[in-house]
Scaffold this active site. Structure first.
Site, PDB file in Angstrom:
ATOM      1  N   THR A 177       0.851  -1.180   0.000  1.00  0.00           N
ATOM      2  CA  THR A 177       0.000   0.000   0.000  1.00  0.00           C
ATOM      3  C   THR A 177       0.893   1.238   0.000  1.00  0.00           C
ATOM      4  O   THR A 177       2.075   1.137  -0.341  1.00  0.00           O
ATOM      5  CB  THR A 177      -1.018  -0.029   1.163  1.00  0.00           C
ATOM      6  OG1 THR A 177      -1.949   1.041   0.998  1.00  0.00           O
ATOM      7  CG2 THR A 177      -0.363   0.080   2.525  1.00  0.00           C
ATOM      8  N   ASN A 178       0.378   2.397   0.340  1.00  0.00           N
ATOM      9  CA  ASN A 178       1.189   3.623   0.316  1.00  0.00           C
ATOM     10  C   ASN A 178       0.764   4.544   1.452  1.00  0.00           C
ATOM     11  O   ASN A 178      -0.117   4.211   2.228  1.00  0.00           O
ATOM     12  CB  ASN A 178       1.058   4.304  -1.058  1.00  0.00           C
ATOM     13  CG  ASN A 178      -0.382   4.621  -1.383  1.00  0.00           C
ATOM     14  OD1 ASN A 178      -1.030   5.417  -0.710  1.00  0.00           O
ATOM     15  ND2 ASN A 178      -0.924   3.974  -2.411  1.00  0.00           N
TER      16      ASN A 178
END
Ligand code: CTP
Ligand code: CA
Length: 224
Positions: free
Chosen positions: A33-34
């Site tokens: 994810t980020n």
């Protein structure tokens, strides 16, 4: 007929706002994810509703609290987000893609937890669907707003993205700048249209960025 009060510029408009980062699974307990917090997207959703819009929030992974009293449709991967947007796309008047969509995902999400093996592990990643680009190609009445976080050549990349994704507006921020970008309560953005820079905003709260952005969008939608 009376003009709507300026606070109700989006009265009767159906607006989709995506927020947060997508989650791309590797196995049942691991994912990519980020750092997207969801704050910018949530601010846009909150302000759009204050302006009278019928707002649908589609969010991936977020750390910020969603706007009070608003429902959030939770999604995981870029593909999930794409499908969720598509379900509400047909009669929507504006789509704001504030989500940080992963560019690549693990080629296969394995159903059982990966076991530790050799000293190195090669992960094969494949491109995700580009939601904005794909909708840009088939838009009709929908007003499209894209986002771009850049660390260099803001103007050039922003304008390229706006063209490639057929956006009506593109909001770009230089994430190396103090008070801009992921996780902060403030942002400093440049807003572009097909002809170039529309407005360069100084550091301000994400709510204020949302108000300025949506005022520009609302004025332009009315001309369509
Ligand atoms: N976006 C999208 N689907 C993707 C990737 C991005 O819809 N798979 C959207 C984002 O939500 C954003 C805009 O496209 O509104 C620009 O995202 P950005 O990551 O800046 O652009 P990319 O085309 O992915 O280019 P790069 O990451 O190489 O800068
Ligand atoms: Ca990207």
């Amino acid at each position: 007929k009376d003009k709507p009060a300026s606070s109700q510029l989006l009265q009767g408009r159906k607006v989709i706002v995506t927020a947060g980062g997508t989650v791309e699974r590797l196995d049942p307990v691991r994912y990519i994810t980020n750092d997207s917090s969801g704050k910018m997207g949530f601010a846009i959703a909150r302000v759009a509703r204050q302006m009278g819009a019928d707002v649908r929030i589609i969010a991936g992974n977020t750390t910020a609290a969603p706007p009070e009293g608003m429902a959030v449709e939770q999604v995981g991967s870029a593909q999930d987000m794409y499908e969720a947007v598509m379900r509400h796309w047909e009669d929507c008047n504006m789509l704001v893609m504030a989500a940080a969509v992963a560019d690549y995902r693990p080629k296969e999400a394995v159903p059982t937890k990966l076991k530790k093996q050799g000293d190195t592990l090669q992960l094969e990643l494949v491109k995700t669907v580009d939601i904005l680009e794909s909708l840009g190609q088939r838009k009709k009445q929908q007003f499209l707003v894209g986002f771009a976080a850049e660390t260099e050549q803001l103007d050039r990349y922003a304008r390229e993205k706006l063209e490639r994704k057929n956006c009506d507006l593109l909001v770009a921020n230089d994430v190396t700048m103090e008070g801009a970008g992921f996780g902060t309560d403030t942002n400093a953005v440049h807003i572009y249209d097909r002809n170039g820079l529309v407005e360069q905003l100084p550091v301000m709260s994400k709510d204020e960025v949302a108000r300025r952005l949506l005022a520009i969008a609302a004025a332009r939608m009315d001309k369509a």
